[in-house]
Write a protein that holds these residues in place. Structure first.
Motif, PDB file in Angstrom:
ATOM      1  N   ASP A  39       4.114   7.059  39.080  1.00  0.00           N
ATOM      2  CA  ASP A  39       5.495   6.668  39.738  1.00  0.00           C
ATOM      3  C   ASP A  39       5.624   5.529  38.635  1.00  0.00           C
ATOM      4  O   ASP A  39       7.334   5.369  39.103  1.00  0.00           O
ATOM      5  CB  ASP A  39       5.582   6.551  40.939  1.00  0.00           C
ATOM      6  N   SER A  56      -0.866   8.865  40.366  1.00  0.00           N
ATOM      7  CA  SER A  56       0.317   9.187  40.980  1.00  0.00           C
ATOM      8  C   SER A  56       0.703   7.644  41.073  1.00  0.00           C
ATOM      9  O   SER A  56       1.801   7.624  40.609  1.00  0.00           O
ATOM     10  CB  SER A  56      -0.398   9.718  42.207  1.00  0.00           C
ATOM     11  N   ASP A  57       0.198   6.812  41.371  1.00  0.00           N
ATOM     12  CA  ASP A  57       1.085   5.772  41.753  1.00  0.00           C
ATOM     13  C   ASP A  57       1.254   5.163  40.634  1.00  0.00           C
ATOM     14  O   ASP A  57       2.297   4.313  40.394  1.00  0.00           O
ATOM     15  CB  ASP A  57       0.043   4.658  42.425  1.00  0.00           C
ATOM     16  N   ASN A  68       0.572  -0.564  41.244  1.00  0.00           N
ATOM     17  CA  ASN A  68       1.468  -0.482  42.119  1.00  0.00           C
ATOM     18  C   ASN A  68       1.023   0.635  42.660  1.00  0.00           C
ATOM     19  O   ASN A  68      -0.212   1.411  42.035  1.00  0.00           O
ATOM     20  CB  ASN A  68       2.396   1.011  41.534  1.00  0.00           C
ATOM     21  N   GLY A  69       0.615   0.462  44.656  1.00  0.00           N
ATOM     22  CA  GLY A  69      -0.355   1.140  45.330  1.00  0.00           C
ATOM     23  C   GLY A  69      -1.620   1.123  45.243  1.00  0.00           C
ATOM     24  O   GLY A  69      -2.080  -0.239  44.785  1.00  0.00           O
ATOM     25  N   GLU A  70      -2.001   1.647  44.562  1.00  0.00           N
ATOM     26  CA  GLU A  70      -3.767   1.346  44.344  1.00  0.00           C
ATOM     27  C   GLU A  70      -3.356   1.718  42.740  1.00  0.00           C
ATOM     28  O   GLU A  70      -4.726   2.067  42.265  1.00  0.00           O
ATOM     29  CB  GLU A  70      -4.877   2.528  44.935  1.00  0.00           C
ATOM     30  N   PHE A  91      -4.709   7.697  42.310  1.00  0.00           N
ATOM     31  CA  PHE A  91      -4.008   6.163  41.900  1.00  0.00           C
ATOM     32  C   PHE A  91      -3.378   6.697  40.522  1.00  0.00           C
ATOM     33  O   PHE A  91      -2.512   5.992  40.270  1.00  0.00           O
ATOM     34  CB  PHE A  91      -5.705   5.485  41.788  1.00  0.00           C
TER      35      PHE A  91
END
Length: 247
Positions: A136, A132-133, A64-66, A130
């Motif tokens: 989330d 935070s990703d 997810n994201g990074e 990363f």
């Protein structure tokens, strides 16, 4: 002219002799320390090599994201905080340790922080966002977390506590009290970590003693066990000396 040719031949002979000595020392050290060069070439990011279940639960790879890693879900979880695992500079997610805890009933996450397709290629200027990703991806904004970090992962975990209040407990193996430069070993090397695009303050190996750096490089060249401690300590010592001189 003959003299120049003679000097060149001597230099070539010395170079060949040096190569033979290095090759011989590598063979000797590989035998003495039971090195297997293929043993250390492991692709931590080949997700197909990881199991999808463990004794008492399932494992899911996520991106997810990074953020990138594995989620261990016990069938019968115990009442405890979720645990986040980080490996070290080798680039692993500390999968095996995460699995051990999951088998005891802990919901566990094993995270990569560089080297995957959606992250920095090397351990250099890794964006702390990363995390935070990751939060989330599993809606953990209000969930107290325990973070376990090994070596460079311990350094990462300490830095994350400055920005993520959801981290309530830390367990650190071989941590340091400073942040150090990235491990790219090129002109592009900077801080290991960034926040909002800015490099975090760090200690550079350029400040380590020439002897400790030379010894480290020679040990790598001849396959002798590398001692990093002196390199780190001399770099810190120079920083402390600089600080004293500035006051």
């Amino acid at each position: 002219m003959k003299r120049i040719v003679k000097i060149l031949l001597i230099l070539i002979a010395l170079l060949v002799l040096l190569i033979i000595v290095i090759f011989g020392l590598r063979l000797f050290n590989q035998s003495a320390y039971n090195w297997d060069e293929h043993e250390f070439v492991y692709d931590y990011h080949d997700y197909n090599t990881y199991p999808s279940e463990f004794a008492g639960g399932i494992v899911t790879h996520f991106e997810n994201g990074e953020a990138n890693g594995f989620h261990f879900e016990p069938n019968d979880p115990i009442d405890a905080q979720p645990i986040v695992m980080f490996g070290g500079s080798e680039g692993s997610s500390n999968f095996e340790e995460a699995q051990t805890l999951a088998e005891k009933g802990y919901e566990t996450y094993a995270l990569f922080f560089f080297g995957t397709p959606n992250q920095q290629d090397t351990l250099n200027r890794v964006p702390l966002e990363f995390f935070s990703d990751f939060i989330d991806a599993f809606t953990l904004e209000d969930e107290p977390l325990t973070v376990i970090g090994y070596s460079k992962g311990a350094e990462l975990a300490l830095n994350l506590t400055n920005y993520y209040s959801t981290i309530e407990n830390l367990i650190l193996y071989t941590p340091g009290e400073y942040s150090y430069m990235g491990l790219e070993f090129s002109e592009e090397s900077g801080s290991s970590w960034t926040w909002q695009g800015e490099e975090l303050p760090y200690i550079s190996f350029d400040d380590a003693s020439g002897w400790s750096l030379t010894k480290m490089m020679v040990d790598m060249l001849i396959a002798r066990p590398v001692e990093y401690r002196e390199t780190y300590e001399t770099a810190v010592k120079k920083l402390r000396y600089s600080r004293r001189c500035s006051h």
